[in-house]
Each structure stands twice: as C-alpha cells, then as structure tokens.
Design a protein around this motif. Structure first.
Motif, short mmCIF file in Angstrom:
data_model
loop_
_atom_site.label_atom_id
_atom_site.label_comp_id
_atom_site.label_asym_id
_atom_site.label_seq_id
_atom_site.Cartn_x
_atom_site.Cartn_y
_atom_site.Cartn_z
N ASP A 1 3.88 -32.04 -17.61
CA ASP A 1 1.99 -32.26 -17.40
C ASP A 1 1.71 -33.66 -17.77
O ASP A 1 2.27 -34.50 -18.81
CB ASP A 1 1.87 -30.72 -17.94
N PHE A 2 0.44 -33.52 -17.68
CA PHE A 2 0.02 -34.87 -18.10
C PHE A 2 -0.48 -35.94 -19.60
O PHE A 2 -0.60 -36.48 -20.01
CB PHE A 2 -0.99 -35.45 -17.20
N LEU A 3 -0.85 -34.08 -19.99
CA LEU A 3 -1.64 -33.98 -21.50
C LEU A 3 -0.22 -34.46 -22.64
O LEU A 3 0.50 -34.46 -22.37
CB LEU A 3 -2.48 -32.66 -21.40
N VAL A 4 -1.29 -34.46 -24.17
CA VAL A 4 -0.23 -34.58 -25.17
C VAL A 4 -1.01 -34.13 -25.40
O VAL A 4 -1.49 -33.60 -25.46
CB VAL A 4 0.02 -36.30 -25.04
N PRO A 5 -0.26 -33.24 -27.07
CA PRO A 5 -0.14 -32.41 -27.61
C PRO A 5 -1.54 -33.36 -29.06
O PRO A 5 -1.99 -32.03 -29.34
CB PRO A 5 1.13 -31.77 -28.71
N SER A 6 -1.10 -34.21 -29.40
CA SER A 6 -2.42 -34.68 -29.99
C SER A 6 -3.18 -34.85 -29.81
O SER A 6 -3.80 -35.32 -30.44
CB SER A 6 -1.51 -36.43 -30.43
N LEU A 7 -3.50 -35.38 -28.05
CA LEU A 7 -4.94 -35.18 -28.01
C LEU A 7 -5.38 -34.03 -27.96
O LEU A 7 -6.59 -33.83 -28.67
CB LEU A 7 -4.87 -35.65 -26.62
N LEU A 8 -5.08 -33.08 -27.74
CA LEU A 8 -5.75 -31.57 -27.54
C LEU A 8 -5.43 -31.40 -29.28
O LEU A 8 -6.87 -30.68 -29.42
CB LEU A 8 -4.70 -30.08 -27.18
N GLN A 9 -5.22 -31.39 -30.30
CA GLN A 9 -5.11 -31.28 -31.45
C GLN A 9 -6.52 -32.16 -31.60
O GLN A 9 -7.38 -31.53 -32.85
CB GLN A 9 -3.46 -31.59 -32.68
N TRP A 10 -6.53 -33.26 -31.70
CA TRP A 10 -7.51 -34.33 -31.90
C TRP A 10 -8.55 -33.44 -31.89
O TRP A 10 -9.95 -33.28 -32.66
CB TRP A 10 -7.33 -36.02 -31.80
N GLY A 11 -8.71 -32.78 -30.36
CA GLY A 11 -9.91 -32.07 -30.01
C GLY A 11 -10.51 -31.36 -30.42
O GLY A 11 -11.29 -31.03 -30.96
N VAL A 12 -9.40 -30.29 -30.86
CA VAL A 12 -10.21 -28.81 -31.43
C VAL A 12 -10.74 -28.76 -33.37
O VAL A 12 -11.42 -28.84 -33.76
CB VAL A 12 -8.92 -27.76 -31.82
N ASP A 13 -9.31 -29.83 -33.68
CA ASP A 13 -10.28 -30.15 -34.85
C ASP A 13 -11.59 -31.02 -35.67
O ASP A 13 -12.57 -30.79 -36.08
CB ASP A 13 -9.02 -31.49 -35.53
N ALA A 14 -11.66 -31.87 -33.84
CA ALA A 14 -13.59 -32.69 -33.87
C ALA A 14 -14.32 -31.73 -33.25
O ALA A 14 -15.56 -31.84 -34.03
CB ALA A 14 -13.12 -34.14 -32.91
#
Length: 376
Positions: free
Chosen positions: A267-280
């Motif tokens: 898939d096109f997403l990356v784990p670091s983006l999602l982690q940034w998202g929930v942290d913010a």
C-alpha cells in the motif's frame, strides 16, 4: 536527530536537498525494477501504479519528517479560487455540545471550495443535490486544494448526479488547540453552513476519505446523539454518507498496527505518517469510553437511519478493518453497502485519475448511486 528538528531551519533545507537527490536517483530505479511484472507489489498492477506507489511513500516520509502539514498550499489555493471559495462561519454555540463543547479546542471559521461554484440567489435549491466532501490526510495533512478537489467533484457530478460538491478543509492537528475534537467541530460547522443555504438535508451526501472517513462517521454519530439523546431539531440528518478507505481502527500504536496489517507492504501509506497523525490528533489526558468511539469507530457500531456506503481497495492495508466496520454497522440494522475495488490501493476517490483507475472509481460510485436510490 531528536524530536522534530528536521522541521526547523537549517535542517529542513538540508533534508529537502537530500530528499530531492534521493528522488532523482530513486525514480529511474523504480522504473527499472518494476519493468519486470513479477517484481511489482501486485503483478496485476501496471508499471504506472507500481512506480507511483514508491514515489508517494517517499513523499509521505518527507512530509512526516519535516512536519509539512500542507495547510499553506491549501490556503494559497483558496485565495486563488475566486468564485469558488466559501468561508463557513462558526455556528451558534448550541451546535457544539457534549464532546464538542469548546474548551482547549474551540470552533473556528473554516473554508472550502465549491465545484463548479456556490449556489446563488437565483439557484432553485429544490433541485440541488450536494456532496459535502472532506479530504483525508491522517489528521495532519491538508488536501483541500482546487487540484485535489476537481477530480472528486468531477466523478460526483458525472455518476452520482451531484449538482455541486463542496470540498471542505477542516483544521489539521498542529498543536494542542487543534487536537480532537477540533476537526469534528469543523465538520459540524461545514454541515451547518451547507444547511444554512437552504439545501434540503435529504439532498446532502456526506463524503470523506481516509482519516476524513473516520470524521464523517464521527459526525453521523454526533448527529444521531443530538437527535436521539438531546432531541435537537437544529441539525437534521443528511440523505446519505460515503466513506472511502476509512481509517476506523486507531490506537496509540498506529505505526506498528499498520506494519502488522495485511497489504501494508504494497500500500501507499507509511507507518511514520500514521504515528504522527495519532500523536498529534489524540486528546491529551485520559481516553474515556465516550471519547474512543469517536476516535476509533471499529467495534463501536451505532444505530443510524442514514444510508452508509463504505469503499475500500482490495490492495490496501485498511481493507480488512473497513470491511469489518461495515459488517458491524450492518448488524445494527443499519442500511450499509460495502464495496471492494479490485486492485485499488488506499484512497481510490482521490487517486483514481493519477493511477488510471477510472474504471474502478466509476464502478464504485455507480454502486453508491444505486444504493442511495434503493434507500430512498
């Protein structure tokens, strides 16, 4: 490099130079690698889709490292979109109750773009069918530009027979004042704005992709709460809702959860983006039982009379959770349609033209159209 140092100068400039150099080297290598069909993430994918996936992942990593929310680009697009831009002012305070009651996060004016243009005094609103679409972005990336909205609006007009689409950019999570429930407050603001124009709520279709699919579910839950618990007649229910590749299973370990998901490697997403998202995005302090259903709706179904269309690509990491959410909602005697798009990665509604997946998008939106027609 500790913390978010790459988001500050001069480190951001250095990282940007490194990123550009990396892309210059990476792109021809991707074309060379994926020219062999068996080496592609899915052998049925075209060379175009396979290469695009590799580039998009690198861009997502860059935005994550530099904490580039892209809100500046959205605001610039809004300034240029003369005749399309509209500002949704904050509604009456009574519209923001319960979890949305102003505290650290307060409702704020938010803007969006009308396609092809806003209703006028001469518009016969009785015949208007409006899609109110919210773009995704893991709660931290803004996608509300005219370039992103035109393809969404085009498919809605062509196959859903929407007379207009309002492409609405809520606040992304950048500091404590824009954590949950700021974005959900904004969805209430946008929905109230569209209703205030005099458009029949039965002719309004809510739509959201990825993280915004999550927000649309939250808005539906909030509207039902107003209707059934508080008995408020001020925000009537819409005629339907569509969620595209919805991010419905969210925890504080989002990055690791994604890695464990089926299809995550292609898939096109990356784990670091999602982690940034929930942290913010996650609120500070305790996550109480009344908050979590709004943040992570999987395993928290609710009763709604609004027909709900759920789409997910068979090649995306969110496929299983999106399908499970649709099943849970359907078991609660709701009208739900789950549509699986063959070969599609994450977020077909935003990427179908760039990936040359117009056929998959047309099949999905026609299914949504037939579903809503049957539900009338």
């Amino acid at each position: 490099m500790p913390g978010d140092a790459w988001s500050k100068q001069p480190f951001k400039a250095l990282y940007t130079a490194f990123f550009v150099l990396k892309l210059i080297i990476l792109i021809p290598l991707l074309f060379l690698r994926y020219s062999v069909r068996s080496a592609r993430p899915d052998p049925e994918w075209s060379l175009r889709v396979s290469v695009t996936g590799g580039i998009v992942r690198e861009v997502f990593r860059y935005w994550t490292q530099t904490r580039a929310t892209m809100m500046d680009s959205v605001e610039a697009s809004h300034r240029k979109a003369i005749g399309q831009f509209a500002l949704a002012e904050v509604a009456d305070a009574s519209m923001y109750t319960g979890l949305l009651t102003p505290g650290t996060t307060k409702p704020a004016p938010v803007g969006g773009l009308w396609f092809p243009g806003p209703p006028t005094q001469q518009t016969d609103l009785r015949h208007e069918k409006v899609v109110l679409h919210f773009p995704g972005g893991a709660f931290v990336l803004a996608w509300g530009t005219a370039e992103s909205g035109k393809d969404v609006a085009s498919i809605m007009a062509q196959h859903l027979k929407a007379t207009r689409t309002f492409y609405a950019q809520y606040r992304v999570s950048a500091d404590d004042s824009t954590r949950f429930p700021a974005a959900l407050q904004d969805l209430v603001t946008f929905y109230h704005y569209v209703l205030s124009l005099g458009i029949d709520p039965k002719n309004i279709i809510l739509s959201g992709d990825s993280a915004a699919g999550n927000l649309v579910v939250g808005l539906l839950r909030y509207l039902e709460d107003l209707r059934h618990v508080r008995g408020s007649p001020q925000l009537p229910l819409p005629g339907g809702a569509m969620i595209w590749s919805p991010w419905v299973d969210i925890s504080t370990e989002a990055g690791q959860d994604y890695i464990k998901s089926r299809n995550s490697e292609m898939d096109f997403l990356v784990p670091s983006l999602l982690q940034w998202g929930v942290d913010a995005y996650f609120p500070k302090g305790s996550r109480t039982s009344d908050v979590m259903p709004f943040i992570s709706p999987l395993h928290h179904p609710f009763k709604t009379s609004v027909p709900l269309f759920v789409n997910a690509g068979r090649n995306e990491a969110f496929f299983d959770s999106a399908k499970a959410f649709a099943t849970e909602m359907e078991l609660d005697s709701n009208r739900v349609r789950f549509h699986a798009s063959d070969l599609a990665p994450h977020n077909l509604v935003q990427s179908y033209k760039g990936l040359a997946m117009e056929h998959q998008m047309e099949v999905a939106i026609r299914d949504a159209r037939d579903f809503f027609a049957q539900a009338e």
